[in-house]
Design an enzyme around this catalytic site. Structure first.
Site, PDB file in Angstrom:
ATOM      1  N   ASP A  83       0.877  -1.167   0.000  1.00 28.50           N
ATOM      2  CA  ASP A  83       0.000   0.000   0.000  1.00 28.50           C
ATOM      3  C   ASP A  83       0.918   1.222   0.000  1.00 28.50           C
ATOM      4  O   ASP A  83       2.135   1.096   0.199  1.00 28.50           O
ATOM      5  CB  ASP A  83      -0.887  -0.012   1.261  1.00 28.50           C
ATOM      6  CG  ASP A  83      -1.773   1.225   1.363  1.00 28.50           C
ATOM      7  OD1 ASP A  83      -2.466   1.554   0.379  1.00 28.50           O
ATOM      8  OD2 ASP A  83      -1.761   1.891   2.417  1.00 28.50           O
ATOM      9  N   SER A  84       0.326   2.391  -0.173  1.00 26.63           N
ATOM     10  CA  SER A  84       1.133   3.614  -0.093  1.00 26.63           C
ATOM     11  C   SER A  84       1.655   3.846   1.327  1.00 26.63           C
ATOM     12  O   SER A  84       2.589   4.608   1.518  1.00 26.63           O
ATOM     13  CB  SER A  84       0.287   4.817  -0.514  1.00 26.63           C
ATOM     14  OG  SER A  84      -0.773   4.990   0.406  1.00 26.63           O
ATOM     15  N   GLY A 109      -3.230   8.876  -3.714  1.00 30.48           N
ATOM     16  CA  GLY A 109      -4.538   9.353  -4.197  1.00 30.48           C
ATOM     17  C   GLY A 109      -4.519  10.562  -5.119  1.00 30.48           C
ATOM     18  O   GLY A 109      -5.207  10.580  -6.136  1.00 30.48           O
ATOM     19  N   CYS A 153      -4.311  -1.618  -1.895  1.00 31.78           N
ATOM     20  CA  CYS A 153      -4.504  -0.182  -2.081  1.00 31.78           C
ATOM     21  C   CYS A 153      -5.452  -0.015  -3.263  1.00 31.78           C
ATOM     22  O   CYS A 153      -5.207  -0.566  -4.344  1.00 31.78           O
ATOM     23  CB  CYS A 153      -3.143   0.448  -2.395  1.00 31.78           C
ATOM     24  SG  CYS A 153      -3.231   2.149  -2.959  1.00 31.78           S
ATOM     25  N   GLU A 172      -2.363   8.691   8.347  1.00 34.25           N
ATOM     26  CA  GLU A 172      -0.897   8.575   8.343  1.00 34.25           C
ATOM     27  C   GLU A 172      -0.282   9.331   9.525  1.00 34.25           C
ATOM     28  O   GLU A 172       0.823   9.032   9.949  1.00 34.25           O
ATOM     29  CB  GLU A 172      -0.327   9.087   7.010  1.00 34.25           C
ATOM     30  CG  GLU A 172      -0.701   8.218   5.805  1.00 34.25           C
ATOM     31  CD  GLU A 172       0.151   6.948   5.654  1.00 34.25           C
ATOM     32  OE1 GLU A 172       1.365   6.996   5.912  1.00 34.25           O
ATOM     33  OE2 GLU A 172      -0.417   5.907   5.267  1.00 34.25           O
ATOM     34  N   CYS A 206     -11.026   2.845   0.163  1.00 36.82           N
ATOM     35  CA  CYS A 206      -9.614   3.185   0.374  1.00 36.82           C
ATOM     36  C   CYS A 206      -9.229   2.398   1.612  1.00 36.82           C
ATOM     37  O   CYS A 206      -9.957   2.438   2.620  1.00 36.82           O
ATOM     38  CB  CYS A 206      -9.445   4.684   0.619  1.00 36.82           C
ATOM     39  SG  CYS A 206      -7.784   5.135   1.187  1.00 36.82           S
ATOM     40  N   HIS A 244      -7.181   2.834   3.818  1.00 32.61           N
ATOM     41  CA  HIS A 244      -6.930   3.624   5.027  1.00 32.61           C
ATOM     42  C   HIS A 244      -8.232   3.886   5.826  1.00 32.61           C
ATOM     43  O   HIS A 244      -8.172   4.116   7.032  1.00 32.61           O
ATOM     44  CB  HIS A 244      -6.359   5.001   4.674  1.00 32.61           C
ATOM     45  CG  HIS A 244      -4.897   5.012   4.357  1.00 32.61           C
ATOM     46  ND1 HIS A 244      -4.377   4.494   3.202  1.00 32.61           N
ATOM     47  CD2 HIS A 244      -3.842   5.507   5.049  1.00 32.61           C
ATOM     48  CE1 HIS A 244      -3.056   4.683   3.184  1.00 32.61           C
ATOM     49  NE2 HIS A 244      -2.707   5.292   4.296  1.00 32.61           N
TER      50      HIS A 244
END
Ligand code: DGL
Length: 263
Positions: free
Chosen positions: A3-4, A36, A67, A146, A178, A180
């Protein structure tokens, strides 16, 4: 899997719970997050680089693109380029949401890149979804996660604004498009109200992994009951922060983080 940043840990959690004996290598590309707002071409290059790295350096038998933005940008190409199974999170998420919705009015929230790509509409069409998808981008959500800020007043205020379109559309199910966003579930649920069911792709993705391992006969058969796989976590950014926040978000399996540097 990759994932990022921290988002894919929602999928990692489901995977480790369902398949505790499997080895996992997780890459959080935190030096290049967020994906994104980036052009999809750029995200596609990142996804190709990380997928090749996992296959060449870690000899993985399967890659999970944990992701949505990278799945939207690169999944078809990655499947074409590699022999190992490559799974995304968009299709499993749509399947999970369609199972839950009774009215057929499903909201999908994701990054700007994911929503603009139209990947969710295409996935819903391929499932012949009877109802209507109401898609809305939520720029800014990922940064809060994050930073480890998932229930603050600021994130609540942002959620009120960004979720207004899906709320007004009267959806009965909201797909967190998403990886996250499940970390913001409390805030999102507060804003959406109790009658809206929140759905993430994590469990459904883990079930799909199980099916593929069974079909291909590549699942790990533990020699002893309770045998645990080896779980490795790599970050391209600040490894200290990845260990601290990642440990809080994922749990005790994330007790060490290795650095990965892109040449
Ligand atoms: N977790 C990611 C997703 O599912 C990417 C978030 C980001 O880096 O913007 O889309």
């Amino acid at each position: 899997m990759f994932d990022s940043g921290f988002g894919g840990l929602t999928v990692a959690r489901a995977l480790i719970d369902l398949l505790p004996a499997e080895d996992v290598v997780y890459i959080g590309d935190t030096c290049r997050y967020p994906y994104g707002p980036r052009p999809l071409d750029e995200v596609r290059d990142f996804a190709r680089q990380i997928t090749s790295f996992l296959i060449d350096q870690h000899d993985v038998k399967m890659v999970i693109v944990a992701c949505n933005t990278a799945s939207a940008a690169a999944l078809d190409l990655l499947r074409f380029e590699h022999d190992v199974p490559v799974l995304g999170v968009i299709d499993p998420g749509v399947r999970a949401a369609l199972k839950v919705s009774t009215s057929g009015r499903v909201g999908v929230i994701g990054t700007v890149g994911t929503i603009a790509s139209g990947a969710y509409q295409r996935a819903a069409q391929s499932h012949r979804a009877p109802g209507e998808l109401v898609c809305s981008a939520c720029p800014g959500f990922v940064k809060f996660v994050e930073r480890g800020e998932t229930t603050s007043e600021q994130v609540h205020v942002l959620a009120e604004r960004l979720l207004a379109p899906v709320k007004e559309a009267g959806v009965d199910t909201l797909l967190l498009g998403c990886t996250h966003y499940p970390f913001l579930a409390r805030t999102i649920a507060d804003v959406m109200g109790r009658e809206v069911v929140l759905v993430s792709s994590a469990d459904e993705t883990a079930f799909e992994v199980t099916d593929i391992l069974a079909e291909t006969g590549t699942g790990h058969h533990p020699r002893a009951a309770g045998e645990r796989g080896h779980h490795r976590f790599l970050s391209s950014g600040d490894v200290g922060w990845f260990k601290e926040l990642g440990g809080r978000l994922l749990g005790p399996e994330l007790d060490a983080v290795e650095a990965v540097l892109w040449g």
